[in-house]
Scaffold this motif. Structure first.
Motif, PDB file in Angstrom:
ATOM      1  N   SER A  11       2.371   4.671  -3.674  1.00 34.90           N
ATOM      2  CA  SER A  11       3.131   3.781  -2.551  1.00 34.90           C
ATOM      3  C   SER A  11       4.236   4.821  -1.825  1.00 34.90           C
ATOM      4  O   SER A  11       4.921   4.498  -1.066  1.00 34.90           O
ATOM      5  CB  SER A  11       3.795   2.743  -2.907  1.00 34.90           C
ATOM      6  OG  SER A  11       2.708   1.866  -3.474  1.00 34.90           O
ATOM      7  N   LYS A  12       4.496   6.045  -2.539  1.00 31.85           N
ATOM      8  CA  LYS A  12       5.393   6.947  -1.842  1.00 31.85           C
ATOM      9  C   LYS A  12       4.921   8.274  -1.140  1.00 31.85           C
ATOM     10  O   LYS A  12       3.800   8.441  -1.442  1.00 31.85           O
ATOM     11  CB  LYS A  12       6.485   7.327  -2.980  1.00 31.85           C
ATOM     12  CG  LYS A  12       7.088   6.186  -3.699  1.00 31.85           C
ATOM     13  CD  LYS A  12       7.706   5.082  -3.168  1.00 31.85           C
ATOM     14  CE  LYS A  12       8.394   4.178  -3.730  1.00 31.85           C
ATOM     15  NZ  LYS A  12       9.033   2.967  -3.028  1.00 31.85           N
ATOM     16  N   GLY A  62      -8.076   5.353  -1.594  1.00 32.62           N
ATOM     17  CA  GLY A  62      -7.249   3.826  -1.574  1.00 32.62           C
ATOM     18  C   GLY A  62      -5.944   4.065  -1.589  1.00 32.62           C
ATOM     19  O   GLY A  62      -5.169   3.119  -1.454  1.00 32.62           O
ATOM     20  N   ALA A  63      -5.249   5.267  -1.473  1.00 38.62           N
ATOM     21  CA  ALA A  63      -3.525   5.366  -1.387  1.00 38.62           C
ATOM     22  C   ALA A  63      -3.070   5.164  -0.135  1.00 38.62           C
ATOM     23  O   ALA A  63      -2.144   4.708   0.045  1.00 38.62           O
ATOM     24  CB  ALA A  63      -3.348   6.852  -1.812  1.00 38.62           C
ATOM     25  N   GLY A  64      -4.227   4.967   0.985  1.00 41.25           N
ATOM     26  CA  GLY A  64      -3.678   4.519   2.187  1.00 41.25           C
ATOM     27  C   GLY A  64      -3.558   5.559   3.230  1.00 41.25           C
ATOM     28  O   GLY A  64      -2.964   5.450   4.353  1.00 41.25           O
ATOM     29  N   LYS A  65      -4.433   6.707   3.338  1.00 40.66           N
ATOM     30  CA  LYS A  65      -4.453   7.772   4.024  1.00 40.66           C
ATOM     31  C   LYS A  65      -4.694   7.520   5.352  1.00 40.66           C
ATOM     32  O   LYS A  65      -4.276   7.747   6.392  1.00 40.66           O
ATOM     33  CB  LYS A  65      -5.075   8.992   3.503  1.00 40.66           C
ATOM     34  CG  LYS A  65      -4.527   9.537   1.948  1.00 40.66           C
ATOM     35  CD  LYS A  65      -5.158  11.040   1.821  1.00 40.66           C
ATOM     36  CE  LYS A  65      -6.741  10.598   1.503  1.00 40.66           C
ATOM     37  NZ  LYS A  65      -7.155   9.611   0.258  1.00 40.66           N
ATOM     38  N   SER A  66      -6.021   6.941   5.442  1.00 38.41           N
ATOM     39  CA  SER A  66      -6.544   6.584   6.800  1.00 38.41           C
ATOM     40  C   SER A  66      -5.925   5.551   7.525  1.00 38.41           C
ATOM     41  O   SER A  66      -5.669   5.721   8.556  1.00 38.41           O
ATOM     42  CB  SER A  66      -8.028   5.991   6.569  1.00 38.41           C
ATOM     43  OG  SER A  66      -9.037   7.145   6.028  1.00 38.41           O
ATOM     44  N   LEU A  69       0.856  -1.227   0.030  1.00 37.59           N
ATOM     45  CA  LEU A  69       0.050  -0.176   0.055  1.00 37.59           C
ATOM     46  C   LEU A  69       0.765   1.124   0.133  1.00 37.59           C
ATOM     47  O   LEU A  69       0.687   2.138  -0.768  1.00 37.59           O
ATOM     48  CB  LEU A  69      -0.861  -0.081   1.198  1.00 37.59           C
ATOM     49  CG  LEU A  69      -1.964   1.076   1.372  1.00 37.59           C
ATOM     50  CD1 LEU A  69      -2.716   1.227   0.336  1.00 37.59           C
ATOM     51  CD2 LEU A  69      -2.728   1.050   2.783  1.00 37.59           C
ATOM     52  N   PHE A  70       1.860   1.389   0.935  1.00 37.91           N
ATOM     53  CA  PHE A  70       3.011   2.259   1.172  1.00 37.91           C
ATOM     54  C   PHE A  70       4.143   1.871   1.668  1.00 37.91           C
ATOM     55  O   PHE A  70       4.126   0.921   2.400  1.00 37.91           O
ATOM     56  CB  PHE A  70       2.214   3.488   1.539  1.00 37.91           C
ATOM     57  CG  PHE A  70       1.667   3.190   2.975  1.00 37.91           C
ATOM     58  CD1 PHE A  70       2.544   3.068   4.157  1.00 37.91           C
ATOM     59  CD2 PHE A  70       0.357   3.566   3.055  1.00 37.91           C
ATOM     60  CE1 PHE A  70       2.017   3.094   5.245  1.00 37.91           C
ATOM     61  CE2 PHE A  70      -0.155   3.426   4.414  1.00 37.91           C
ATOM     62  CZ  PHE A  70       0.626   2.970   5.234  1.00 37.91           C
ATOM     63  N   GLU A  71       5.315   2.490   1.359  1.00 38.17           N
ATOM     64  CA  GLU A  71       6.558   2.141   1.969  1.00 38.17           C
ATOM     65  C   GLU A  71       7.341   3.186   1.982  1.00 38.17           C
ATOM     66  O   GLU A  71       7.169   4.356   1.217  1.00 38.17           O
ATOM     67  CB  GLU A  71       7.220   1.182   1.021  1.00 38.17           C
ATOM     68  CG  GLU A  71       7.487   1.348  -0.260  1.00 38.17           C
ATOM     69  CD  GLU A  71       8.132   0.363  -1.190  1.00 38.17           C
ATOM     70  OE1 GLU A  71       8.420  -0.904  -0.339  1.00 38.17           O
ATOM     71  OE2 GLU A  71       8.234   0.440  -2.218  1.00 38.17           O
ATOM     72  N   ASN A  72       8.658   3.180   2.834  1.00 42.20           N
ATOM     73  CA  ASN A  72       9.485   4.217   3.054  1.00 42.20           C
ATOM     74  C   ASN A  72       8.973   5.652   3.457  1.00 42.20           C
ATOM     75  O   ASN A  72       9.338   6.634   2.929  1.00 42.20           O
ATOM     76  CB  ASN A  72      10.452   4.270   1.801  1.00 42.20           C
ATOM     77  CG  ASN A  72      11.073   3.003   1.475  1.00 42.20           C
ATOM     78  OD1 ASN A  72      11.655   2.461   2.210  1.00 42.20           O
ATOM     79  ND2 ASN A  72      11.273   2.782   0.380  1.00 42.20           N
TER      80      ASN A  72
END
Length: 649
Positions: free
Chosen positions: A237-238, A39-43, A18-21
């Motif tokens: 993911s960044k 859907g980017a993963g904010k929540s 979903l995201f990293e670093n």
């Protein structure tokens, strides 16, 4: 001072990342906006930062002495207390201090100053009092009232049980309580959902003055511009960090992308040049060493990735099959409401072709009701409505009630346009980011954002020339809001829409209609113009109030002065009357004395006594002079008295 730091955070779902670093810092008084596509993963990232979920990789470092508050989107209070009792919970520490102070006050009153513990008790009380003052102990109830009022809860709500309130009211109360708790770091996920414009404006002002740090996820660009001073963006993911509000972030992002393309193209030109040299010279004995050197240079080069630019967004247009006449819709002296219960009147509308009109007003005033009355779903209680020639209406319902939950996405559009080839339906859905097997998803399983895109796709298929839209940006992320805005800006038909998105209103509206319990009011401009005119009206009303108050004050002062003056005059009259009476008595005495002296001077025994006669004569002259002086005074005072009595009569 750094309050919280996230280092190399990652979240994975199986083989998918979903995201990293992720690196993020929250410092004292920070004002951070977190943006990114749905859907980017904010929540998910907010939950990790708040300690609710653990990261798959990375660490969270937080100052141990700070407090952190987190409020998920659409979270409502679940409590069996009243509104006032629940808000008091936010000040439990302060109230405990207050209780301890009262206990010490009783103790102090019961012990003697000579007691060996007296000074220690006093010192403890002083420390508690300092703590109480620091925590706004003498003003926390006023703070509660101010915050509740800001969220549209007046005193009539204070004793209501929270269980009896609506979902939206519970959500606003949850945010109100979080603000009153005032944590050092306040993390809010979509706090602007379901707030009307008046409440949004109040919340912006409150957060601008918030003493702690803020981390906010919001799709409200106007809100972000007002509140935040730095932006973190999650994309592909960044994470990237930008200084400034949302508008500044857009500028910096554009500049950054242009710079990346310039660096990429420059390197590509250099790579092409080196590869061309190697290809031409590697086999020639005279140049092979130079070619090998260039090849090594290519091998060592750190390649710049091709800039990806924007993520994939919807791309669509709203077209019309036939233009309407110049007059689109008219309403005279309308009244709206339910079951003959009027919430707003008189409502007057005169909508012309290619108007783009925003309808604004507080929640519950009947904005959605007005739209439904315009399209004939709910009758007007009063008034006459008229549509112009060739007007065809397209309606967008904020609750997506028009969608059939039992159908797939493809069926939803194709059933309404059965003569349209499937490939054209799929092409339309593709422009709204539904491709491949996505179109076979049931409507009931879609997210709010996906349902919004389906409803907009249906609207685009219908090709109506008058769009009536109820909160069309709800559930859309910022990128898709911008796509919708651009499509509506290019739309050749007429727009009448309700929105709490002030950025959206500013880009689209050529007119603003304000709805209140006193009916409708038209403003000829965008949202910022509407605000300016409202401010002018408030300033004018304030000026008129001040003038009236000044006039009333002057009138009161004049009356008071007249009263005081009248009282003073009456006092002077009474004083003069006493003086005149006194002089008259003295004149009577002088008259009697003069008569007596004259009589004595005629007595035989005094006529022969020269000395006695001289004394009587001198006394007579003195009394007569006194009489003359008294008469002069009497005449002067009598004249004054007459003038005063004339003034007061």
């Amino acid at each position: 001072m750094i309050l919280l730091q996230a280092n190399q955070i990652a979240r994975q779902f199986g083989a998918d990342t979903l995201f990293e670093n992720i690196h993020l810092e929250i410092s004292s008084r920070a004002r951070i906006g977190l943006v990114g596509r749905n859907g980017a993963g904010k929540s998910t990232l907010l939950k990790i930062l708040a300690g609710i979920e653990a990261p798959d990789k990375g660490t969270i470092a937080k100052n141990k002495n700070i407090t952190l508050g987190y409020l998920a989107q659409d979270t409502g209070l679940d409590s069996d207390k009243t509104v006032w009792e629940e808000m008091l919970e936010a000040f439990s520490d302060v109230r405990q201090t207050e209780k301890r102070m009262h206990e010490l006050e009783v103790k102090i009153s019961q012990i003697s100053p000579e007691d060996e513990n007296y000074e220690a008790v006093l010192k403890q009380y002083d420390q508690l009092q300092e703590e109480f003052i620091e925590k706004n102990g003498y003003g926390y109830e006023n703070e509660m009232r101010a915050v509740l009022n800001g969220f549209q809860f007046d005193e009539s709500f204070y004793d209501k049980a929270i269980q009896t309130l609506s979902g939206g009211q519970k959500t606003r109360l949850a945010l109100a309580k979080m603000l009153l708790q005032s944590p050092d770091i306040l993390i809010l996920d979509e706090p602007t959902n379901h707030l009307d414009i008046e409440t949004l404006s109040w919340l912006e002002g409150y957060l601008q003055n918030y003493r702690g740090a803020l981390l906010i996820v919001s799709h409200d660009r106007y809100f972000l511009d007002k509140v935040v001073t730095e932006i973190y963006e999650i994309s592909r993911s960044k994470m990237r960090h930008y200084k400034g509000n949302y508008s500044r972030y857009l500028d910096l992002k554009s500049q950054q992308l242009a710079s990346e393309w310039k660096a990429y193209e420059k390197q590509q030109a250099e790579i092409n040049k080196l590869e061309d040299f190697v290809a031409k010279n590697i086999v020639r004995a005279s140049t092979t060493k130079r070619a090998q050197s260039r090849r090594k240079q290519l091998d060592k080069m750190e390649r710049i990735e091709r800039p990806q630019g924007k993520e994939k967004s919807a791309h669509f247009l709203f077209q019309i099959t036939k233009a309407s006449g110049n007059i689109v819709f008219q309403l005279e002296d309308g009244a709206i409401g339910y079951d003959q219960s009027i919430v707003s009147e008189p409502v007057n509308l005169d909508i012309k072709r290619q108007d783009a009109i925003a309808l604004v007003g507080p929640n519950g005033i009947g904005k959605s009701t007005l739209l439904k009355s315009m399209i004939g779903e709910i009758p007007f209680i009063k008034g006459e409505k008229r549509y112009g020639t060739n007007v065809s209406i397209g309606y967008y319902d904020q609750g997506q009630a028009e969608l059939n939950q039992n159908k797939t996405i493809l069926q939803e559009l194709w059933d309404e346009h059965p003569a349209t080839p499937e490939v054209d339906i799929r092409r339309m859905l593709g422009s709204f980011l539904f491709s491949g097997d996505d179109v076979d998803k049931p409507i009931s399983l879609l997210s709010g954002g996906e349902k919004a895109r389906v409803a907009l796709a249906k609207l685009a298929m219908d090709q109506k020339n008058f769009l009536v839209l109820d909160e069309p940006t709800n559930h859309l992320d910022i990128d898709n809001k911008e796509v919708l805005e651009n499509a509506l800006i290019d739309y050749e038909g007429t727009l009448f829409f309700v929105s709490h998105d002030r950025y959206f209103i500013n880009r689209l509206a050529t007119k603003v209609v304000e709805l209140s319990e006193n009916g409708s009011r038209l403003y000829l401009g965008d949202y910022d113009y509407y605000l300016e005119k409202k401010e002018e009206e408030e300033q004018l009303a304030e000026y008129e109030r001040e003038q009236n108050e000044t006039s009333q004050e002057k009138k009161t002062t004049t009356n008071k002065q007249n009263f005081v003056q009248s009282k003073e005059q009456q006092k002077q009259i009474r004083s003069l009357q006493r003086k005149v009476s006194q002089i008259e008595e003295e004149l009577n005495t002088a008259d009697e004395k003069i008569s007596q002296l004259k009589e004595e001077m005629t007595l035989p025994e005094n006529l022969d006594d020269h000395v006695k006669l001289t004394e009587l004569d001198q006394s007579l002259q003195s009394t007569q002079k006194q009489q003359d002086d008294l008469m002069e005074q009497w005449e002067h005072l009598s004249l004054q008295l007459e003038e005063l009595e004339t003034k007061t009569s």
